[in-house]
Structure formats: structure tokens, C-alpha cells
Design a protein around this motif. Structure first.
Motif, PDB file in Angstrom:
ATOM      1  N   ALA A  13     -38.362  18.283   1.913  1.00  0.00           N
ATOM      2  CA  ALA A  13     -37.643  18.239   3.199  1.00  0.00           C
ATOM      3  C   ALA A  13     -37.387  16.799   3.615  1.00  0.00           C
ATOM      4  CB  ALA A  13     -38.452  18.965   4.266  1.00  0.00           C
ATOM      5  N   THR A  14     -38.374  15.915   3.386  1.00  0.00           N
ATOM      6  CA  THR A  14     -38.216  14.503   3.765  1.00  0.00           C
ATOM      7  C   THR A  14     -37.082  13.855   2.977  1.00  0.00           C
ATOM      8  OG1 THR A  14     -40.581  14.422   4.154  1.00  0.00           O
ATOM      9  CG2 THR A  14     -39.463  12.317   4.047  1.00  0.00           C
ATOM     10  N   GLU A  17     -33.803  14.911   4.215  1.00  0.00           N
ATOM     11  CA  GLU A  17     -33.499  14.291   5.501  1.00  0.00           C
ATOM     12  C   GLU A  17     -33.039  12.837   5.355  1.00  0.00           C
ATOM     13  OE1 GLU A  17     -36.203  13.650   9.377  1.00  0.00           O
ATOM     14  OE2 GLU A  17     -36.636  15.442   8.202  1.00  0.00           O
ATOM     15  N   HIS A  18     -33.682  12.102   4.425  1.00  0.00           N
ATOM     16  CA  HIS A  18     -33.475  10.645   4.398  1.00  0.00           C
ATOM     17  C   HIS A  18     -32.602  10.122   3.276  1.00  0.00           C
ATOM     18  CE1 HIS A  18     -37.214  10.865   6.910  1.00  0.00           C
ATOM     19  NE2 HIS A  18     -36.398  10.139   7.650  1.00  0.00           N
ATOM     20  N   ARG A  25     -31.688  21.206  -2.268  1.00  0.00           N
ATOM     21  CA  ARG A  25     -33.130  21.257  -2.508  1.00  0.00           C
ATOM     22  C   ARG A  25     -33.430  21.392  -3.990  1.00  0.00           C
ATOM     23  NH1 ARG A  25     -36.433  22.127   1.858  1.00  0.00           N
ATOM     24  NH2 ARG A  25     -35.218  22.089   3.745  1.00  0.00           N
ATOM     25  N   ARG A  80     -45.921  12.337   2.477  1.00  0.00           N
ATOM     26  CA  ARG A  80     -44.481  12.034   2.393  1.00  0.00           C
ATOM     27  C   ARG A  80     -44.198  10.679   1.731  1.00  0.00           C
ATOM     28  NH1 ARG A  80     -45.708  14.315   7.138  1.00  0.00           N
ATOM     29  NH2 ARG A  80     -45.909  12.301   8.149  1.00  0.00           N
TER      30      ARG A  80
END
Ligand code: COA
Length: 236
Positions: A13-14, A17-18, A25, A80
Motif C-alpha cells: 500500500a505504501t 501511495e508514494h 498492486r 514500511r
């Protein structure tokens, strides 16, 4: 390792996002060797903590073979951690990495070869380390700091700072530009050489002025020497 699956989902997910390069995915699960290395590490660290040292170490070498990233199973890595591209990253046995840290390819969190015990760096939360940077010894990089690509960092870095160069020196702190006025603050043998050149140019300028019997105002040679002095002052 009860949390391994939730940690894996959080890592993916990180990245989604970044990283603007991440399109799905599935792509992140399959193609991000930096994440694969961290997942291997989580298993190896568990083995290490359960005194299965050789198995943990052996699997970390297998992970290095597959990903190009070597994380010692004894290192302490937070949540993370994102290793982007990854090839050539080395994280030593006594390194400590906080949460939300980003490392680019070729980063070393290593020892200087002179210390025993805790001999690798500590990176606090939210640190970003640029490609090829080397952070060496039992030093701490404070949270939210950034280390420039190709830097070699040998001293503690305060929070909210940006460090570049070899050896690394602070260029931004708390959002403000840091201007180095004393070459010794950089502790670079090259700046000592520049300081010596500056002193010599100064001496020669005085001599030329004395020989010409003037203060050198309007004199092209003195003007050139003055310019050299200003340039050298700026560089150091
Ligand atoms: C250090 C870094 C974070 C600074 O970014 P920034 O805050 O935007 O700073 P700037 O680009 O404005 O640079 C400020 C000064 O530092 C210098 N500088 C920046 N990065 C440098 C580096 N890695 N090494 C040496 N000097 C550097 C710039 O030349 C500039 O000097 P000047 O003001 O005398 O002209 C960034 O340059 C960096 O190295 N990021 C790592 C990125 C990376 O590794 N990407 C890999 C992608 S695959």
C-alpha cells in the motif's frame, strides 16, 4: 511472525501511495525486489531472534542472490522500509532503521572497520538516503533528514537536515540553507588544500602590490588576483 502478511500488505500500500511508477498492486508484488528483500529479512530476523543464526544468515545470502540487496538478519528494521531499485544495498548487523525510511540503490549502512559492538548507523523515522550514499559507523541520522546521492556520511546528522558531499556536510537544516564559512566544518582534505591555495594567492597579491608600489586599484593583474580570491573563498 503473526503480522507478516499484514506487514506485506502495508508495504505494498505504501509503494502504491508514494511511487508514481507503480501501476498496480500485482506489479508491486511481482516486480519490487526491494520489497522482496524486506520480506525475506522479516523471516530471517525472526530466525535470528530465535537463535537460528546460521539459517537466518544463509537465507539472507539467498535473498541477496535473488534481489541484489543484503540485509543482515541481526539488523533492526522498522515498518514500511522502501528500498527503491535496490541493487547493491547493504544493511549491516547492528544497523537500526526506523519507520517510513526510503533507501535507493547502492546505499550502504556499514561499519568503518574500526568499531566493535554497535558499529553500524541508526536511521530515525522518515529518513531518505539517495543512491550510492554510504553512511558509516555508529552514528545517527535524525528523523526527516535526507542524505544526497553519492554522499559519505561519517558524523551524526541532526533532525530535519539535508546532507551532501564527501565527506557529508549539512546544506539545509530546518528548511534553512546552511552556509559553511569554516572549511574545518567540512573536514575535507581538499578544502584544506584550497585554504592553502587561498593563503598563497593572498601572499602573492601582497607581493605584486608591493613590487608595483601601488594599492592595485584599477590594475588588471590585481583585479584578476582579487577575482581568484573571491572564487576560492566562495568554493570553500
Ligand atoms: C540531496 C537532495 C535530496 C537535495 O535536494 P534539494 O533539497 O532539492 O536540493 P537542491 O537540488 O536545491 O540542491 C542544493 C545544493 O546541493 C547540491 N547538491 C544536491 N544534491 C547533491 C548531491 N547528491 N551531491 C552533492 N551536491 C548536491 C546542489 O548542487 C545545490 O548546490 P548549490 O546550491 O551550491 O547549487 C537531492 O539532490 C538528492 O541527492 N536526492 C537523492 C535522489 C536519488 O538518489 N535518486 C535516485 C533515483 S533512482
Amino acid at each position: 511472525m503473526p503480522h507478516l502478511l499484514s506487514l506485506i500488505r502495508e508495504d505494498v500500500a505504501t509503494v502504491m501511495e508514494h511511487d508514481p511508477a507503480a501501476k498496480s498492486r500485482l506489479e508491486v508484488y511481482l516486480c519490487y525486489s526491494g520489497l522482496h528483500a524486506v520480506w525475506f529479512y522479516r523471516v530471517n530476523h525472526w530466525l535470528w531472534n530465535h537463535r537460528l543464526f546460521l539459517l537466518g544468515r544463509w537465507l539472507s545470502q539467498a535473498a541477496r542472490l535473488l534481489t541484489g540487496i543484503e540485509i543482515h538478519p541481526g539488523a533492526k528494521v522498522g515498518r514500511r522500509l522502501f528500498i527503491d531499485h535496490g541493487m547493491g544495498v547493504v544493511i549491516g548487523e547492528t544497523a537500526i532503521v526506523g519507520d517510513d525510511v526510503t533507501l535507493y540503490q547502492g546505499v550502504t549502512l556499514g561499519g568503518t572497520g574500526k568499531e566493535h559492538g554497535k558499529r553500524h548507523p541508526t536511521l530515525e523515522d522518515n529518513v531518505v538516503v539517495g543512491g550510492g550514499a554510504k553512511i558509516l559507523g555508529n552514528i545517527t541520522v535524525g528523523r526527516n533528514s535526507r542524505i544526497g546521492a553519492g554522499s559519505v556520511v561519517l558524523r551524526n546528522v541532526p533532525e530535519h537536515s539535508t546532507v551532501v558531499g564527501v565527506p557529508g556536510h549539512i546544506i539545509f537544516r530546518e528548511g534553512k540553507r546552511v552556509v559553511i564559512t569554516d572549511p574545518k566544518q567540512i573536514n575535507d582534505p581538499l578544502s584544506e588544500a584550497l585554504a592553502a591555495v587561498a593563503t598563497e594567492v593572498n601572499r602573492l597579491r601582497d607581493r605584486v602590490q608591493r613590487l608595483e608600489g601601488s594599492e592595485g586599484k584599477g590594475d588588471p593583474l590585481s583585479a584578476t588576483l582579487q577575482q581568484i580570491m573571491e572564487d576560492v573563498d566562495y568554493q570553500i
